[in-house]
Design a protein around this motif. Structure first.
Motif, PDB file in Angstrom:
ATOM      1  N   GLU A 166      -7.752  -7.509  -6.516  1.00 32.13           N
ATOM      2  CA  GLU A 166      -6.589  -7.943  -5.762  1.00 32.13           C
ATOM      3  C   GLU A 166      -7.374  -9.130  -4.990  1.00 32.13           C
ATOM      4  O   GLU A 166      -6.812 -10.298  -4.549  1.00 32.13           O
ATOM      5  CB  GLU A 166      -5.981  -7.122  -4.634  1.00 32.13           C
ATOM      6  N   ASP A 206       0.621  -1.270  -0.076  1.00 31.88           N
ATOM      7  CA  ASP A 206       0.098   0.048   0.129  1.00 31.88           C
ATOM      8  C   ASP A 206       0.784   1.264   0.083  1.00 31.88           C
ATOM      9  O   ASP A 206       0.400   2.402   0.141  1.00 31.88           O
ATOM     10  CB  ASP A 206      -1.071   0.050   1.188  1.00 31.88           C
ATOM     11  N   THR A 249      -0.678   0.747  -7.955  1.00 31.17           N
ATOM     12  CA  THR A 249      -1.824  -0.255  -7.691  1.00 31.17           C
ATOM     13  C   THR A 249      -2.086  -0.452  -6.319  1.00 31.17           C
ATOM     14  O   THR A 249      -1.071  -0.891  -5.782  1.00 31.17           O
ATOM     15  CB  THR A 249      -2.170  -1.554  -8.560  1.00 31.17           C
ATOM     16  N   SER A 250      -3.048   0.018  -5.423  1.00 30.42           N
ATOM     17  CA  SER A 250      -3.021  -0.336  -4.053  1.00 30.42           C
ATOM     18  C   SER A 250      -3.440  -2.087  -3.703  1.00 30.42           C
ATOM     19  O   SER A 250      -4.524  -2.295  -4.448  1.00 30.42           O
ATOM     20  CB  SER A 250      -4.409   0.484  -3.327  1.00 30.42           C
ATOM     21  N   HIS A 251      -2.470  -2.814  -3.322  1.00 32.11           N
ATOM     22  CA  HIS A 251      -2.581  -4.190  -3.128  1.00 32.11           C
ATOM     23  C   HIS A 251      -3.232  -4.173  -1.696  1.00 32.11           C
ATOM     24  O   HIS A 251      -2.362  -4.578  -0.774  1.00 32.11           O
ATOM     25  CB  HIS A 251      -1.174  -4.834  -3.200  1.00 32.11           C
ATOM     26  N   ASP A 252      -4.483  -3.983  -1.395  1.00 28.74           N
ATOM     27  CA  ASP A 252      -5.085  -4.276  -0.097  1.00 28.74           C
ATOM     28  C   ASP A 252      -6.436  -5.063  -0.490  1.00 28.74           C
ATOM     29  O   ASP A 252      -6.886  -5.345  -1.606  1.00 28.74           O
ATOM     30  CB  ASP A 252      -5.325  -3.029   0.688  1.00 28.74           C
ATOM     31  N   CYS A 253      -7.245  -5.117   0.871  1.00 29.75           N
ATOM     32  CA  CYS A 253      -8.579  -6.092   0.650  1.00 29.75           C
ATOM     33  C   CYS A 253      -9.597  -5.111   0.342  1.00 29.75           C
ATOM     34  O   CYS A 253     -10.749  -5.669   0.290  1.00 29.75           O
ATOM     35  CB  CYS A 253      -8.830  -6.662   1.879  1.00 29.75           C
ATOM     36  N   HIS A 254      -9.375  -3.795   0.061  1.00 30.36           N
ATOM     37  CA  HIS A 254     -10.437  -2.961  -0.565  1.00 30.36           C
ATOM     38  C   HIS A 254     -10.389  -2.817  -2.102  1.00 30.36           C
ATOM     39  O   HIS A 254     -11.488  -2.534  -2.689  1.00 30.36           O
ATOM     40  CB  HIS A 254     -10.204  -1.546  -0.285  1.00 30.36           C
ATOM     41  N   ASN A 255      -9.555  -3.536  -2.571  1.00 30.39           N
ATOM     42  CA  ASN A 255      -9.340  -3.646  -4.008  1.00 30.39           C
ATOM     43  C   ASN A 255      -9.832  -5.070  -4.301  1.00 30.39           C
ATOM     44  O   ASN A 255      -9.433  -6.236  -4.288  1.00 30.39           O
ATOM     45  CB  ASN A 255      -7.675  -3.831  -4.330  1.00 30.39           C
ATOM     46  N   GLN A 297       2.346   4.035  -2.106  1.00 30.73           N
ATOM     47  CA  GLN A 297       1.913   4.664  -3.377  1.00 30.73           C
ATOM     48  C   GLN A 297       2.787   5.791  -3.934  1.00 30.73           C
ATOM     49  O   GLN A 297       3.669   6.389  -3.310  1.00 30.73           O
ATOM     50  CB  GLN A 297       0.821   5.462  -3.259  1.00 30.73           C
TER      51      GLN A 297
END
Length: 502
Positions: free
Chosen positions: A333, A297, A324-330, A299
């Protein structure tokens, strides 16, 4: 023993060796040159602990200035060799010129006699003769340039080939502020003849992974780029720059895995080892291209103007997120995590959240990790380092970065790299508007009350974090590093790279 690297170093081209001795004037006049020299020495003495850079009291003033630059980059002090040193002080002796191998041994022995403290190693800027690899010196040693080491000027005769003009110049600043007792954020940058590389790291689960990645990843990226150029000269098909960056990230992850494996199965599967990891964002400037790679995460945000006028104003600036935000909101992903693990419930709340908060808890990978990609975190990648309930379903996450190539135009003004400690409280457009005051061509350039753009971003993040808690900024700053401050804000690190067009 520490030895010089055989690879040529760009800073060595700024040395001038004449009959009277070695001139450091050109090296000291170049900020990039002194930074590259310092990075070279620090890398060579990796693993060697020293608290001060020391020079002989009777040495040249230029050498003392170079020692100061090295000390600043290594975050240590500067001392004279002949001073009275406390027992806990360890010194890295810096000398400018050695004649040959015997002279290096002699200078090391003489320094030991003169010094009341402990000498951790000796670093020579230049050697007149090539030094043997098996040179026996009583301490770790380094010689930055010898006849086979790099091109340089001898007797004031230039041998440096003319280079094409750069499409733009770069300047940068970095600021960090700790929430934890021991910050898990790191940053770094490197320059070569044709590239500049910047990185911000955000560790978690302890500092083993972030320290390792900080020490290794930059070198692996530069090595991969150099190997790509060699292959490109010899073969029609060579890896692309994104492929080279991806290869470096994955190699770094494998090296970290090997480091953890060496601790043995009991330690490597325990907390603080199997769950140590790091998010990373890197920015590579190569030619006209800006190449961004990230996992996790952290950026990268590009600040660009929508106006063709030469004066930059906040109202004409826009923000473009390059990562790209690599988290559980994506959602994309989350889908990949489920596919990798074949676990339909791969993203879920932790057991504690389910018990205490219910349906409104934070969802994490395997109920444990908030990011979907990272270097390290081997317990979610490999059964060798995992325990139930994760072991049966690994891998959940990957170290493969997302890579974006952006062609720099004259409208592009700067890039912000930052850990999530900034982005949790400062949205990209606000960050760009803050940094706009520090662009050289800004309408109010030089009027900003805070010294640097990165410091202004950190100040804004802290102010907004304090406001969310209903407290004044000075009350937040009065809280000691640790759990209470960490509950209000994360470690914050940001680097701003200004793109200055001719």
């Amino acid at each position: 023993m520490v030895r010089r690297r055989h690879a040529p170093s760009p800073w060595a081209q700024l040395l001038v060796l004449t009959t009277p001795g070695l001139s450091l004037a050109k090296l000291l006049a170049s900020l990039e040159g002194t930074s590259a020299f310092a990075a070279h020495v620090i890398q060579a003495f990796e693993g060697v602990k020293f608290s001060h850079v020391a020079v002989d009291r009777h040495g040249a003033p230029a050498l003392l200035l170079l020692a100061g630059a090295l000390a600043m980059h290594a975050h240590v002090g500067v001392a004279f060799l002949q001073d009275s040193h406390p027992s806990e002080r360890t010194l890295l002796l810096l000398t400018d010129l050695i004649e040959n191998a015997e002279d290096l041994r002699r200078q090391a022995a003489a320094a030991t006699k003169k010094c009341s403290g402990t000498i951790a190693g000796i670093a020579a800027v230049c050697g007149k003769e090539e030094l043997p690899d098996d040179l026996d010196v009583a301490m770790p040693w380094f010689c930055g340039w010898t006849p086979k080491g790099a091109k340089m000027q001898v007797d004031s005769l230039p041998v440096v080939k003319p280079r094409p003009a750069k499409p733009f110049e770069l300047r940068n600043c970095t600021t960090s502020y700790e929430g934890n007792v021991m910050s898990e954020d790191r940053s770094d940058h490197w320059t070569t003849d044709d590239s500049a590389l910047f990185a911000v790291y955000d560790g978690h689960g302890g500092d083993i992974a972030v320290n390792f990645v900080h020490a290794k990843l930059g070198g692996l990226i530069l090595d991969a780029l150099e190997a790509r150029l060699k292959r490109k000269r010899d073969h029609p098909v060579a890896p692309t720059i994104p492929e080279a960056l991806t290869s470096a990230f994955l190699e770094c992850d494998e090296l970290l895995k090997a480091k953890l494996r060496a601790y043995g199965p009991t330690i490597s599967t325990s907390k603080g080892f199997c769950n140590t990891g790091s998010c990373v964002v890197t920015a590579l400037f190569h030619g006209n291209d800006l190449v961004i790679a990230n996992v996790g995460d952290c950026q990268a945000v590009l600040g660009y103007t929508t106006s063709i006028t030469s004066t930059v104003e906040a109202s004409t600036l826009a923000a473009k997120v390059l990562t790209t935000s690599h988290d559980c909101h994506n959602a994309a992903e989350v889908k990949k995590v489920i596919e990798r693990s074949n676990d339909r419930n791969a993203v879920r709340m932790s057991k504690d959240d389910r018990l205490c908060i219910g349906e409104y808890g934070i969802k994490r990978v395997a109920g444990s990790l908030s990011v979907t990609r990272a270097l390290g975190d081997m317990y979610l990648k490999s059964a060798e380092f995992s325990n139930p309930p994760y072991k049966a379903k690994v891998p959940y996450i990957t170290a493969e970065p997302d890579v974006v190539v952006h062609t720099v135009s004259k409208l592009d003004k700067f890039v912000i790299l930052a850990s999530d400690g900034l982005w949790e409280v400062v949205p990209p457009l606000l960050a760009v508007q803050i940094v706009s005051n520090y662009v050289t061509t800004a309408a109010n350039a030089g009027d900003a009350p805070i010294a640097s753009a990165s410091a202004a971003l950190v100040h804004c993040a802290l102010d907004r974090a304090a406001s969310k808690e209903g407290m004044a900024l000075h009350d937040l700053l009065a809280i000691a590093k640790g759990p209470q401050r960490r509950s209000i804000h994360d470690d914050i690190t940001c680097t701003v790279i200004f793109i200055e067009h001719p």
